[in-house]
Scaffold this motif. Structure first.
Motif, PDB file in Angstrom:
ATOM      1  N   THR A 141     -46.439  -8.976 -38.169  1.00  0.00           N
ATOM      2  CA  THR A 141     -46.087  -9.875 -39.265  1.00  0.00           C
ATOM      3  C   THR A 141     -45.891 -11.284 -38.704  1.00  0.00           C
ATOM      4  O   THR A 141     -45.991 -11.513 -37.500  1.00  0.00           O
ATOM      5  CB  THR A 141     -44.809  -9.396 -39.963  1.00  0.00           C
ATOM      6  N   MET A 142     -45.576 -12.197 -39.605  1.00  0.00           N
ATOM      7  CA  MET A 142     -45.343 -13.581 -39.203  1.00  0.00           C
ATOM      8  C   MET A 142     -43.862 -13.864 -38.982  1.00  0.00           C
ATOM      9  O   MET A 142     -43.447 -15.033 -38.966  1.00  0.00           O
ATOM     10  CB  MET A 142     -45.885 -14.515 -40.281  1.00  0.00           C
ATOM     11  N   GLN A 143     -43.058 -12.838 -38.754  1.00  0.00           N
ATOM     12  CA  GLN A 143     -41.616 -13.041 -38.605  1.00  0.00           C
ATOM     13  C   GLN A 143     -41.269 -13.849 -37.364  1.00  0.00           C
ATOM     14  O   GLN A 143     -40.394 -14.716 -37.401  1.00  0.00           O
ATOM     15  CB  GLN A 143     -40.917 -11.678 -38.565  1.00  0.00           C
ATOM     16  N   PHE A 144     -41.955 -13.573 -36.247  1.00  0.00           N
ATOM     17  CA  PHE A 144     -41.655 -14.254 -34.991  1.00  0.00           C
ATOM     18  C   PHE A 144     -42.773 -15.197 -34.569  1.00  0.00           C
ATOM     19  O   PHE A 144     -42.846 -15.585 -33.396  1.00  0.00           O
ATOM     20  CB  PHE A 144     -41.423 -13.212 -33.883  1.00  0.00           C
ATOM     21  N   ALA A 145     -43.663 -15.556 -35.475  1.00  0.00           N
ATOM     22  CA  ALA A 145     -44.777 -16.463 -35.160  1.00  0.00           C
ATOM     23  C   ALA A 145     -44.516 -17.818 -35.802  1.00  0.00           C
ATOM     24  O   ALA A 145     -44.229 -17.901 -37.004  1.00  0.00           O
ATOM     25  CB  ALA A 145     -46.102 -15.883 -35.646  1.00  0.00           C
ATOM     26  N   GLY A 146     -44.618 -18.854 -35.013  1.00  0.00           N
ATOM     27  CA  GLY A 146     -44.442 -20.206 -35.518  1.00  0.00           C
ATOM     28  C   GLY A 146     -45.775 -20.875 -35.793  1.00  0.00           C
ATOM     29  O   GLY A 146     -46.844 -20.343 -35.460  1.00  0.00           O
ATOM     30  N   PRO A 147     -45.734 -22.057 -36.378  1.00  0.00           N
ATOM     31  CA  PRO A 147     -46.992 -22.748 -36.696  1.00  0.00           C
ATOM     32  C   PRO A 147     -47.776 -23.191 -35.477  1.00  0.00           C
ATOM     33  O   PRO A 147     -48.991 -23.401 -35.567  1.00  0.00           O
ATOM     34  CB  PRO A 147     -46.532 -23.941 -37.533  1.00  0.00           C
ATOM     35  N   LEU A 148     -47.112 -23.343 -34.314  1.00  0.00           N
ATOM     36  CA  LEU A 148     -47.803 -23.787 -33.100  1.00  0.00           C
ATOM     37  C   LEU A 148     -48.189 -22.643 -32.185  1.00  0.00           C
ATOM     38  O   LEU A 148     -48.812 -22.890 -31.142  1.00  0.00           O
ATOM     39  CB  LEU A 148     -46.915 -24.784 -32.332  1.00  0.00           C
ATOM     40  N   ASP A 149     -47.831 -21.422 -32.521  1.00  0.00           N
ATOM     41  CA  ASP A 149     -48.192 -20.275 -31.689  1.00  0.00           C
ATOM     42  C   ASP A 149     -49.669 -19.960 -31.809  1.00  0.00           C
ATOM     43  O   ASP A 149     -50.327 -20.266 -32.814  1.00  0.00           O
ATOM     44  CB  ASP A 149     -47.369 -19.049 -32.082  1.00  0.00           C
ATOM     45  N   GLY A 150     -50.177 -19.319 -30.767  1.00  0.00           N
ATOM     46  CA  GLY A 150     -51.584 -18.941 -30.763  1.00  0.00           C
ATOM     47  C   GLY A 150     -51.874 -17.762 -31.663  1.00  0.00           C
ATOM     48  O   GLY A 150     -50.973 -17.155 -32.274  1.00  0.00           O
ATOM     49  N   LEU A 151     -53.158 -17.404 -31.720  1.00  0.00           N
ATOM     50  CA  LEU A 151     -53.573 -16.309 -32.587  1.00  0.00           C
ATOM     51  C   LEU A 151     -53.225 -14.943 -32.027  1.00  0.00           C
ATOM     52  O   LEU A 151     -53.403 -13.935 -32.716  1.00  0.00           O
ATOM     53  CB  LEU A 151     -55.085 -16.383 -32.825  1.00  0.00           C
ATOM     54  N   ASP A 152     -52.731 -14.893 -30.782  1.00  0.00           N
ATOM     55  CA  ASP A 152     -52.314 -13.623 -30.202  1.00  0.00           C
ATOM     56  C   ASP A 152     -50.908 -13.221 -30.620  1.00  0.00           C
ATOM     57  O   ASP A 152     -50.390 -12.200 -30.160  1.00  0.00           O
ATOM     58  CB  ASP A 152     -52.413 -13.688 -28.677  1.00  0.00           C
ATOM     59  N   VAL A 153     -50.289 -14.016 -31.500  1.00  0.00           N
ATOM     60  CA  VAL A 153     -48.959 -13.725 -32.004  1.00  0.00           C
ATOM     61  C   VAL A 153     -49.008 -13.775 -33.531  1.00  0.00           C
ATOM     62  O   VAL A 153     -49.574 -14.711 -34.105  1.00  0.00           O
ATOM     63  CB  VAL A 153     -47.915 -14.729 -31.480  1.00  0.00           C
ATOM     64  N   GLY A 154     -48.409 -12.786 -34.169  1.00  0.00           N
ATOM     65  CA  GLY A 154     -48.347 -12.779 -35.624  1.00  0.00           C
ATOM     66  C   GLY A 154     -49.550 -12.106 -36.266  1.00  0.00           C
ATOM     67  O   GLY A 154     -50.610 -11.914 -35.639  1.00  0.00           O
ATOM     68  N   GLY A 155     -49.375 -11.763 -37.538  1.00  0.00           N
ATOM     69  CA  GLY A 155     -50.444 -11.100 -38.265  1.00  0.00           C
ATOM     70  C   GLY A 155     -50.128 -11.002 -39.750  1.00  0.00           C
ATOM     71  O   GLY A 155     -49.182 -11.611 -40.254  1.00  0.00           O
ATOM     72  N   ILE A 156     -50.903 -10.208 -40.443  1.00  0.00           N
ATOM     73  CA  ILE A 156     -50.803 -10.093 -41.904  1.00  0.00           C
ATOM     74  C   ILE A 156     -50.505  -8.660 -42.327  1.00  0.00           C
ATOM     75  O   ILE A 156     -50.856  -8.245 -43.425  1.00  0.00           O
ATOM     76  CB  ILE A 156     -52.092 -10.579 -42.582  1.00  0.00           C
ATOM     77  N   ALA A 157     -49.854  -7.885 -41.480  1.00  0.00           N
ATOM     78  CA  ALA A 157     -49.536  -6.496 -41.847  1.00  0.00           C
ATOM     79  C   ALA A 157     -48.630  -6.440 -43.063  1.00  0.00           C
ATOM     80  O   ALA A 157     -48.805  -5.563 -43.930  1.00  0.00           O
ATOM     81  CB  ALA A 157     -48.878  -5.794 -40.659  1.00  0.00           C
ATOM     82  N   HIS A 158     -47.672  -7.364 -43.171  1.00  0.00           N
ATOM     83  CA  HIS A 158     -46.775  -7.362 -44.332  1.00  0.00           C
ATOM     84  C   HIS A 158     -47.525  -7.698 -45.621  1.00  0.00           C
ATOM     85  O   HIS A 158     -47.204  -7.175 -46.690  1.00  0.00           O
ATOM     86  CB  HIS A 158     -45.640  -8.359 -44.096  1.00  0.00           C
ATOM     87  N   ALA A 159     -48.552  -8.559 -45.536  1.00  0.00           N
ATOM     88  CA  ALA A 159     -49.342  -8.886 -46.724  1.00  0.00           C
ATOM     89  C   ALA A 159     -50.222  -7.716 -47.144  1.00  0.00           C
ATOM     90  O   ALA A 159     -50.395  -7.458 -48.345  1.00  0.00           O
ATOM     91  CB  ALA A 159     -50.196 -10.121 -46.453  1.00  0.00           C
ATOM     92  N   ILE A 160     -50.787  -6.999 -46.184  1.00  0.00           N
ATOM     93  CA  ILE A 160     -51.622  -5.839 -46.512  1.00  0.00           C
ATOM     94  C   ILE A 160     -50.787  -4.754 -47.184  1.00  0.00           C
ATOM     95  O   ILE A 160     -51.172  -4.185 -48.217  1.00  0.00           O
ATOM     96  CB  ILE A 160     -52.306  -5.304 -45.241  1.00  0.00           C
ATOM     97  N   VAL A 161     -49.594  -4.479 -46.616  1.00  0.00           N
ATOM     98  CA  VAL A 161     -48.720  -3.459 -47.206  1.00  0.00           C
ATOM     99  C   VAL A 161     -48.247  -3.892 -48.588  1.00  0.00           C
ATOM    100  O   VAL A 161     -48.197  -3.092 -49.531  1.00  0.00           O
ATOM    101  CB  VAL A 161     -47.536  -3.190 -46.266  1.00  0.00           C
TER     102      VAL A 161
END
Length: 423
Positions: A141-161
């Motif tokens: 999820t995007m809980q621990f991903a900030g706007p400046l973090d790379g694509l190796d952090v964060g995701g859309i699992a919460h949106a899919i669920v």
């Protein structure tokens, strides 16, 4: 001068074109397939395709100061239509020219629509390939991903669920209500049925933002006092319901009336006929209607924006707290000026597009056959059942006690009772 005793060779029969006699025995001309194009038709199309772009290139490069690829395409198409109509008019009358031009315009419109769809899919998936190869994009999820973090952090699992939960609740509401309404419109009818059909047709053109405002005012402001996944599911159900009703109504109209009459003739009631004859016959079409409504509901953004709320964490409870979905996640991502967040937005949009296309493909495969038409597998199964029934009915019956009596000679009378036999 011919030699006596020699016969002249018989003349070869004259070759005649293949003709088709009608019922009266009069030949009506050569047989030609309806979808087969003649040499003149091919020449007209190819000639117009060559002449249109060629004259446009001369206009843009030599005789006029016109520039731009879009203008070149538009002028080429206009000149193509003009040259094609000119070539067709050389050997055809006015009505045939109108028919050919209309056909070309309809085919061109289909090509343009298909090209636009392909462009949107390719562009979105192409921009989303930056984020799609990362596995965490689907598991985090995007809980621990900030706007400046790379694509190796964060995701859309919460949106899919969230999307799956909301669409499941919406389906639980719309499937029984939509199919029951369609059955009522076809099997019961009456003045109220005409009123319901008018309302459902009007709801088909209902703006999605109006559905969101209705749920926001009626549910959030008066009952829950907070945005939630259940409120978003209700807004999605309002958008899905007229699609399912309309598609199911059309499918149920295609069920042959003689099937209903046969069921009534056997003494069945109306609702028994609907449950045992009408609905099984239209099963594939009803599934297609549900899938089309699901594809419409998955892509809705405006009603979800007002009712579900935006969150970066996983929420599995649709009745408490905000629950984001894929369309709303795309809207939230693309607002950011950061390239990585925008890449995540295009990746989310690519997932959404592929999901909707998958649903449409499934709908096409399931609903490709009309009511009563069987697939190859179903046809083989029915043939096997028929063969089993034939073998069971042709099986030799077991010997009965009366069989020896049938084997007696014709002239020997059968005894009347056992006492006469003993005497």
């Amino acid at each position: 001068m011919t030699v006596t005793g020699e016969r002249a060779a018989p003349a070869a029969p004259e070759a005649r074109p293949t003709s088709v006699p009608n019922r009266t025995g009069i030949e009506v001309g050569p047989k030609r397939r309806l979808r087969e194009s003649t040499l003149d038709e091919k020449f007209n199309v190819l000639g117009a395709l060559v002449a249109g772009p060629t004259v446009t290139t001369l206009l843009f490069g030599w005789f006029t100061p016109l520039t731009g690829p879009i203008g070149w395409v538009v002028v080429s198409f206009v000149l193509f239509i003009a040259f094609y109509s000119l070539l067709v008019s050389l050997r055809s009358d006015r009505e045939e020219v109108k028919d050919r031009i209309t056909t070309v315009l309809l085919i061109s419109a289909g090509v343009v629509l298909f090209g636009a769809l392909v462009f949107v899919v390719i562009y979105t998936v192409g921009r989303g390939t930056i984020a799609l190869p990362h596995l965490n994009f689907f598991t985090q999820t995007m809980q621990f991903a900030g706007p400046l973090d790379g694509l190796d952090v964060g995701g859309i699992a919460h949106a899919i669920v969230g999307t799956l939960i909301q669409i499941s609740i919406a389906l639980a509401i719309t499937i029984p209500l939509g199919i029951t309404t369609a059955v009522f419109l076809n099997e019961v009818g009456g003045r109220f049925a005409r009123f319901v059909r008018t309302i459902s047709d009007a709801m088909t053109a209902l703006p999605s933002i109006v559905a969101g405002l209705f749920v926001y005012a009626a549910i959030i402001q008066l009952i829950t006092h907070q945005r939630s996944g259940f409120a978003a599911a209700l807004a999605i159900a309002v958008m899905m319901l007229p699609i399912i009703i309309r598609a199911s109504d059309v499918v149920l109209r295609l069920v042959p009336g003689n099937l209903r009459e046969a069921s009534y003739a056997l003494g069945s009631t109306r609702w028994r006929t609907v449950w045992g004859v009408v609905l099984p016959t239209a099963r594939s079409g009803l599934v297609t209607a549900v899938i089309l409504g699901t594809a419409r509901g998955i892509g809705e953004t405006s009603p979800v924006l007002l009712t579900s709320g935006i969150t970066a964490v996983m929420n599995l409870n649709p009745f408490s707290g905000p629950m984001i979905s894929l369309p709303l996640q795309v809207f939230d991502f693309v607002k950011s000026p950061e390239p990585n967040i925008i890449a995540r937005g295009f990746g989310t949009a690519a997932v959404l597009i592929l999901l909707v296309l998958l649903l449409f493909v499934v709908a096409r495969l399931i609903g490709g056959k009309g009511p009563g038409q069987l697939s190859d597998r179903q046809r083989r199964r029915v043939a096997g059942q028929s063969a089993d029934d034939a073998r069971r009915m042709n099986r030799t019956p077991a010997a009965s006690p009366a069989a020896p009596l049938a084997a007696q000679p014709t002239g020997t009378p059968a005894p009347a009772n056992p006492e006469e036999t003993s005497q």
